[in-house]
Enzyme design. Structure first.
Site, PDB file in Angstrom:
ATOM      1  N   ASN A 126      -4.079   4.599  12.186  1.00 58.71           N
ATOM      2  CA  ASN A 126      -3.031   3.674  11.744  1.00 58.71           C
ATOM      3  C   ASN A 126      -2.474   2.889  12.934  1.00 58.71           C
ATOM      4  O   ASN A 126      -1.254   2.773  13.120  1.00 58.71           O
ATOM      5  CB  ASN A 126      -1.913   4.430  11.027  1.00 58.71           C
ATOM      6  CG  ASN A 126      -1.172   3.569  10.021  1.00 58.71           C
ATOM      7  OD1 ASN A 126      -1.497   2.394   9.831  1.00 58.71           O
ATOM      8  ND2 ASN A 126      -0.169   4.139   9.381  1.00 58.71           N
ATOM      9  N   HIS A 165       8.388   5.623   4.496  1.00 63.20           N
ATOM     10  CA  HIS A 165       7.482   6.199   3.499  1.00 63.20           C
ATOM     11  C   HIS A 165       8.218   6.582   2.213  1.00 63.20           C
ATOM     12  O   HIS A 165       7.629   6.558   1.133  1.00 63.20           O
ATOM     13  CB  HIS A 165       6.794   7.443   4.064  1.00 63.20           C
ATOM     14  CG  HIS A 165       5.635   7.134   4.968  1.00 63.20           C
ATOM     15  ND1 HIS A 165       5.784   6.943   6.323  1.00 63.20           N
ATOM     16  CD2 HIS A 165       4.307   6.965   4.710  1.00 63.20           C
ATOM     17  CE1 HIS A 165       4.597   6.684   6.861  1.00 63.20           C
ATOM     18  NE2 HIS A 165       3.691   6.692   5.909  1.00 63.20           N
TER      19      HIS A 165
END
Length: 463
Positions: free
Chosen positions: A318, A354
């Site tokens: 990521n 998130h």
């Protein structure tokens, strides 16, 4: 209605959730869009038409995936744009932009999240939230004196506030709309205005795009057909909780986490491949004169699959999100005067980004603890073992030990990230006696003593 019926039938045929299928269709659809763009539009139409093309296709993909809920993303783009225009890129504008986008995303999570893994308009909105906040910072940097900017900020700042159409096209760029990657708006504008070298690079671009697509499809296969052999729900089974030893449980977590991560890796690689197909990822040429297409590389596959330290994971996994966090959160907190505090705030931000489930915070807290522990161990060992050319046998032992450490930490730490709620991840962790968090706690409590003893021994030697 017919479209929904076809998608529903295909989802039933593939035995996957319809929302997940629509997301994947949106990601794969960028490839024909890229072919259309490179064949009929690129270099043939002015920038205005190209912006219009990307804004329209991106909004169209969002409407296909989320229907009228595309209005959420449109609303946040327009509000953020005028916040920065009205504030003229001031600090107040930055603060309002961040608070508005973050609060809007958090409110969406509270309203739409369930106790499972959700794919809905918030999936794209979390990507957009980062893009809009980063864009706001770049506008702000563009109004500051150049002497106050870092080297990185000089390359990303926007000296003039882009038009609303340009901003919409950047935010809805099809290749990075659904799952990323993140990148500053200057890259998009340079791409549109032909500042990248593309002469005689068609074959190279197609080859690299195809490679990322194929690797992504391999990971997608692993997730769809191998991951079911290691289901998450098995870890809640009484046989797993009560009937197996700790080494077995840790081994299962290691295998489970590798295959469940494949769903994220597959999406990133497939999306990156479409950005390569567009030409957005051009990164100059290497020393041999060969073109590079890795400007938006989100996964260094080889380093990720052979990592023997947690730092390797940070460097390979990521990557663009990590770079965004570093650029717009971590480095902006230098005034605090503490790397640890800056790192901790960055971790809290990424966990909140998130969602609000406790599992996200536990996962990233374990990441912070494990990374610090690894660095501290290396700093303690370095003075006693500093051989630049170890034997092959020593290298193999180091690699195996490091690899097992990385797999164990990542497998164990991912459990709360996927389990989400406290009762679920507590059920699994309590069956392991919380052994890894206890190791981290004991280490961090004892490290000041150990480092103090080492420091005093150094002083005695010097005396």
């Amino acid at each position: 209605m017919g479209e929904l019926t076809v998608v529903k039938q295909l989802a039933e045929l593939l035995n996957i959730d319809m929302s997940a299928l629509k997301l994947m269709i949106s990601v794969f659809s960028v490839y024909p869009i890229a072919i259309l763009y490179r064949s009929l539009i690129f270099g043939k139409f002015p920038a205005f038409f190209q912006h219009l093309f990307f804004a329209a296709t991106g909004i169209g993909l969002s409407f296909f995936a989320y229907h009228e809920e595309v209005l959420h993303s449109l609303f946040t783009v327009v509000v953020t744009y005028y916040l920065m225009v009205i504030s003229r890129g001031s600090r107040a504008g930055i603060a309002l932009s961040f608070l508005f986008n973050f609060a809007y995303l958090m409110r969406a999570y509270v309203s739409y999240a369930t106790s499972g893994y959700d794919i809905n308009w918030t999936t794209t909105q979390c990507i957009l939230m980062m893009r809009l906040v980063g864009w706001s910072f770049d506008v702000y940097d563009g109004q500051r004196s150049e002497s106050d900017l870092s080297t990185d900020q000089k390359t990303t700042c926007l000296k003039q506030i882009p038009s609303l159409l340009e901003t919409l096209a950047y935010c809805y760029f099809p290749g990075s709309l659904s799952v990323g990657p993140q990148y500053p708006m200057n890259r998009y504008l340079d791409f549109i205005h032909g500042k990248f070298e593309f002469n005689d690079l068609l074959l190279s671009r197609i080859i690299h795009s195809s490679k990322r697509l194929i690797i992504g499809l391999v990971y997608l296969f692993l997730y769809m057909y191998i991951h079911p052999l290691f289901p998450t729900e098995f870890m809640f089974n009484s046989a797993f909780l009560e009937g197996y030893s700790l080494p077995y449980k840790l081994g299962y977590m290691i295998l489970w986490h590798k295959f469940i991560l494949s769903r994220y890796v597959a999406c990133w690689l497939i999306a990156e491949g479409s950005c390569v197909a567009m030409g957005l990822t051009y990164n100059g040429r290497d020393t041999d004169g060969s073109p590079k297409w890795d400007a938006l590389e989100n996964l260094d596959v080889w380093l990720f699959e052979t990592s023997s330290s947690l730092n390797h994971i940070i460097q390979s996994f990521n990557k663009n999100t990590n770079m965004w966090i570093s650029r717009y959160v971590y480095k902006r907190l230098r005034f605090l005067g503490s790397q640890f505090v800056s790192h901790a705030i960055s971790i809290i931000f990424i966990a909140s980004w998130h969602g609000y489930f406790s599992g996200y915070y536990v996962c990233f807290a374990l990441e912070l603890a494990s990374v610090r522990m690894e660095r501290q161990i290396r700093s303690l060992i370095a003075p006693y073992y500093n051989n630049p050319n170890p034997s092959l046998f020593v290298q193999i032992i180091q690699f195996i030990a490091g690899r097992m450490w990385v797999l164990s930490v990542c497998g164990y730490s991912l459990v709360p990230f996927i389990a989400l709620t406290q009762p679920r991840w507590h059920t699994i962790y309590s069956s392991t006696a919380y052994f890894m968090p206890l190791i981290f706690a004991v280490w961090h409590l004892g490290y000041p003593l150990v480092s103090g003893i080492r420091g005093s021994s150094k002083t005695n030697k010097n005396d």
